[in-house]
Design an enzyme around this catalytic site. Structure first.
Site, PDB file in Angstrom:
ATOM      1  N   GLN B  31       0.819  -1.201   0.000  1.00 35.43           N
ATOM      2  CA  GLN B  31       0.000   0.000   0.000  1.00 35.43           C
ATOM      3  C   GLN B  31       0.856   1.257   0.000  1.00 35.43           C
ATOM      4  O   GLN B  31       2.026   1.212   0.334  1.00 35.43           O
ATOM      5  CB  GLN B  31      -0.874   0.026   1.273  1.00 35.43           C
ATOM      6  CG  GLN B  31      -1.701  -1.227   1.476  1.00 35.43           C
ATOM      7  CD  GLN B  31      -2.337  -1.291   2.866  1.00 35.43           C
ATOM      8  OE1 GLN B  31      -3.491  -0.946   3.036  1.00 35.43           O
ATOM      9  NE2 GLN B  31      -1.570  -1.713   3.847  1.00 35.43           N
ATOM     10  N   GLU B  86      -3.102   0.477  12.148  1.00 40.29           N
ATOM     11  CA  GLU B  86      -3.010   1.845  12.653  1.00 40.29           C
ATOM     12  C   GLU B  86      -2.816   1.897  14.167  1.00 40.29           C
ATOM     13  O   GLU B  86      -2.247   2.848  14.703  1.00 40.29           O
ATOM     14  CB  GLU B  86      -4.320   2.542  12.255  1.00 40.29           C
ATOM     15  CG  GLU B  86      -4.559   3.870  12.865  1.00 40.29           C
ATOM     16  CD  GLU B  86      -5.968   4.366  12.522  1.00 40.29           C
ATOM     17  OE1 GLU B  86      -6.623   3.796  11.610  1.00 40.29           O
ATOM     18  OE2 GLU B  86      -6.426   5.306  13.177  1.00 40.29           O
ATOM     19  N   ASP B 106      -1.380  -7.897  11.369  1.00 36.29           N
ATOM     20  CA  ASP B 106      -1.523  -7.059  10.170  1.00 36.29           C
ATOM     21  C   ASP B 106      -0.472  -7.507   9.167  1.00 36.29           C
ATOM     22  O   ASP B 106       0.653  -7.862   9.521  1.00 36.29           O
ATOM     23  CB  ASP B 106      -1.334  -5.588  10.530  1.00 36.29           C
ATOM     24  CG  ASP B 106      -1.871  -4.685   9.454  1.00 36.29           C
ATOM     25  OD1 ASP B 106      -2.923  -4.039   9.660  1.00 36.29           O
ATOM     26  OD2 ASP B 106      -1.251  -4.616   8.356  1.00 36.29           O
ATOM     27  N   ALA B 138      -3.876 -12.308   8.247  1.00 41.93           N
ATOM     28  CA  ALA B 138      -4.783 -12.508   9.380  1.00 41.93           C
ATOM     29  C   ALA B 138      -5.308 -13.935   9.429  1.00 41.93           C
ATOM     30  O   ALA B 138      -5.581 -14.471  10.507  1.00 41.93           O
ATOM     31  CB  ALA B 138      -5.943 -11.516   9.293  1.00 41.93           C
ATOM     32  N   ASP B 155     -10.868  -5.863  11.436  1.00 39.47           N
ATOM     33  CA  ASP B 155     -10.772  -4.431  11.102  1.00 39.47           C
ATOM     34  C   ASP B 155     -10.046  -4.308   9.766  1.00 39.47           C
ATOM     35  O   ASP B 155      -8.916  -3.821   9.695  1.00 39.47           O
ATOM     36  CB  ASP B 155     -10.001  -3.732  12.240  1.00 39.47           C
ATOM     37  CG  ASP B 155      -9.966  -2.220  12.069  1.00 39.47           C
ATOM     38  OD1 ASP B 155     -10.778  -1.694  11.290  1.00 39.47           O
ATOM     39  OD2 ASP B 155      -9.129  -1.568  12.723  1.00 39.47           O
TER      40      ASP B 155
END
Lengths: 322, 322, 322, 322
Positions: B31, B86, B106, B138, B155
């Protein structure tokens, strides 16, 4: 080449909607109105730079404005609407079988005519014999008539700086409105953006001001997608009235079934539970709010209204020089 | 000359935020991440073209994701977080005094490091000894470890076409997750946009899919200003568990006081009432939803995930050709 | 989510450039500077909200600014550059083999340092021993030094309302400049947008003002893609000098070959013919222009400069309050 | 709330014009047309997503397209215009006193009617008895008629991928056009963007293709503010004709005075000098261009035209499904 409607939501935050078509436009003595098709929200009414209502979700706003006050009144026969020129507020009021007379007072005859001509969804309401549509100042009408009402619904622009509606959100006006209510009467007013960032702009001041006259004032809110935020209302109930949050889903569903014609799209017993449940953030701000809007206090964060007459004069001037 | 961040909310609807500053940026294997200051929402984390969280209201999202599941469990000691790089999800989990171990998995070590380096508000959580931070897929982690959990919190990004997270929202994955829960365990997953127009994109399919494995799945939602819409979650409760809407404000407030350190900003007994009260429109859509997301059905409105490995390979390719 | 640089070209006309990367930024006493990569124009220097120069076509601007004046002078040995902190003007001057000394005076040491650090294309020029780089006010330097020059090149911001450069476009300043020219000396100044709509904003007033002191002032212009318009310059030639348009392509090509090192990208004998050929519209406006910019006339369409010191003070104040 | 027209100039470069009013719109079999008022450029014609012409500077385009070819012909009596539905090209042609017949062939009767109805500036031209306005394909008309012409003016959309006009820029079409010229006849064609960045998109290929049939083809260009770039044309002169750049300003002014009624706004002897003086960059690209557009070569950077019939069919399909 594409056409876009651009709205300034707050400083540094613009929303742009692809403009498929401008279907009709008019400029009245007070405002400029466009009926447009925009890609994300469909057919939409734009009044003086505000996305007033979009077909995709205007029913959320209007059902929330109208039905709580109407359903909490035991038998609303006479209803007063201040503003509401679009006709959707009257449409929701007239669904209530108990209503015998609905007086709707909007200052802008051209906008009302425009909406009559173009908004099919409100045609039936505009044609309803129980509707008494008056072109006048919402305050002047009440001053000049002796009628009292069971429910008063204020559907006006926000009380923003220099705006024409400021005085219609003042403690003085609310005191006056009290004298226009039948015993057990209820007042509700739209109260602007109410999301986590913007709810102190007008939502908490309106609450505090209405409460200064009606101690049993209850705030509520609901997310409205096309407004890009939550929206707020405040309802002034008679002292001692049952708190709205105490109505069970079943009670509300029963009231709706008994008293409303046709089917509501948004409101039912469960939706009802959600609108009264303000968050911790909101309740803190409401508790901390000290502003009481008054026609006399010119030093707080709203500018006082120079009077509707003045606005019209200014518009007239602007048109001459344009 | 001004700088703007532009987000495409849906076709024909763009939001533009004035970009005051880009504080830091990184491109990971998976990302691109920016930490920016934008005028309307303040310090904000942008991950791969999504406004991931804004300091002005990230607490609304994270308190809604974490606390309902945690508070409805009688004594959550072990918690699994899928995604959540995060750190804010872990922060809210670790406020619960009962928690002995929180495993957060993550896939993106660079994003996690970036958030550790730059998000002061989560520094304490990242340093908490109860946190076991693992860089992995995950699903792979759960497959390779025998641990079971009291609460599992997913999440992740939305299960969008071709996205890396699709399979982690599938009925197969939920069946697998069931085997990872301690008795009485609870699962909650973020479930995407849930406003009146967009709630059928992923919110109702996720609900229906989770419900295909956990019959006592309860949907909920909350307006989030910086997401320009309401947001949804689904919580899978043990069969026979007390319905969330039956917790009184007082009960919730008492649970929070007893079990959580520090003060929550958004959630309390009254906010709680609002999140479960889905509107008539939402409930109709939930009732009508028939999609069950599966790794095998490629013909519905989501594209199946080509596998996380594939995504990483593709990113690697893109970087080479860039 | 995409990042954009937005420029307001004129009222109701915005240009937006996709912002690929902000490579470096600095805020000096006077200005804010960004070095950015934008999709349409590549690496670009943005100074205080103006797209100052883009790698894709900065050479057009700088070759047009420098070479006509330099080539029409028989043997330019000493050159003065007012402004030009970016270094590209000096780069073009220093290509002329005749040049023995080039004094470049820019007020902003941080911007100059920024450009030295980041603009590879000007590294050689900044390192050239013939360059005397001075941080000072372009006017103050000339007042404090006795040197006279063969060619004076004014490469400053437009003389806009309240801007710091206004007085450096005044008839008083041009009269003063006259005393700083060696016999046969030439002055050239950038003169702002010069397209069919905007050429009367500053291009024709600068022409008329320079002509009030130097009767043989010749205007010229050239389309510059990244400026979204034509751009203008004015060159003040000695009385009786051969008109630029009378130089044949062959003559110009010969001068370039003899006197310039390396190869020019834009200017040659044929390009030369185009820049002097102003259109009928432009020539009408030039003939009709009556404004002579003066430090004393505050009533015309430019505001007089409050003085560079004042600007710096104001910036300092702004920084303190920010 | 403001309305904007947004144009994608090239990837990563958008121009936005404040939209004051949409005066009229129509959708023909081929195209969508809007007549709009935009703040920066005034009354403007938008055809299928292209800012076709703006009142503020359409005369620059049309005078450049028409007058050079017309003035270089000794006595143009018959003129053919391919496209030009707007009427402005015919308007400029009909100013020439020598013209006895001007045949204008545009395929889109609705657009032509729209322009007749709404563009006052061309009313006189549309009413001129020398104008023979034909609704047809520009090529088909020439095939079906024996007439030959002194001047042929091609005023068509760019030969872009899949566009309807591609074949009208092909070497085959130009060979055919040759047979439609009277002895000494001249052809001119609009040739797209010609600024420093974009001139190789279509300007140099059109030049090279026209030159493959007419060796004495001369390219020229001019900045056009509302097109945000320079624009190009190519004129095919008889072999041995005097080079345009050899016409002195005085000669051109004399020709204009003798042969044109009324006063031109842009073109005169001095403007003339500018349009032929292409820059070094342009001349290098022209010299390096190897593409010859042909209806047979489908592998170069333009896609071949599927035929006008196909386009119309596709439009019809789109309308049905919309």
């Amino acid at each position: 080449m594409s056409k876009w409607l651009e709205e300034s939501i707050e400083p540094g935050f613009r929303a742009s909607y692809k403009l498929d078509k401008i279907l009709a436009s008019t400029t009245s003595e007070f405002q400029h109105v466009d009926l447009v098709d925009i890609e994300p929200f469909g057919r939409s009414l734009v009044i003086d730079g505000l996305l007033q209502s979009c077909r995709c979700d205007e029913f959320v706003y209007h059902e929330c404005l109208v039905h709580p006050a109407m359903l909490m009144h035991p038998n609303p026969k006479t209803v007063y609407i201040g503003g509401g020129g679009e006709g959707s507020t009257a449409r929701e009021v007239l669904r209530h079988k108990s209503v015998e007379k609905c007086v709707m007072v909007d200052i802008d005859k051209d906008v009302v005519q425009f909406c009559k001509d173009h908004l099919d969804e409100n045609a039936e309401a505009f044609a309803d014999k129980r509707l008494d549509l008056v072109i006048s100042c919402a305050k002047a009408y009440l001053e000049q008539n002796d009628t009292k009402f069971d429910v008063i619904i204020m559907d006006l622009d926000d009380p923003l700086e220099g705006g024409p509606c400021y005085q219609l959100y003042s403690t003085e006006f609310y005191t006056f409105l009290k004298s226009k209510l039948n015993p057990g009467g209820i007042i509700v007013t739209q109260s602007g953006q109410s999301g986590i960032k913007q709810h102190t702009l007008v939502f908490t001041p309106i609450h505090n001001t209405l409460k200064s006259v009606f101690p049993n004032t209850v705030p509520y809110n609901q997310a409205i997608y096309s407004f890009l935020d939550e929206w707020g209302w405040n309802v002034a109930l008679p002292e001692g009235a049952k708190p709205p949050a105490k109505f069970s889903p079943e009670e509300v569903d029963k009231l709706i079934e008994e008293r409303i014609s046709g089917e509501l799209k948004f409101m039912d017993g469960c939706s009802w539970q959600g609108i009264w449940a303000l968050s911790k953030v909101h309740r803190k701000s409401l508790a901390a709010e000290t502003v009481v809007m008054s026609v006399n206090n010119k030093n707080h964060r709203f500018m006082c209204n120079p009077g509707i007459a003045t606005i019209a004069e200014e518009n007239a001037k602007r048109q001459k020089t344009a």
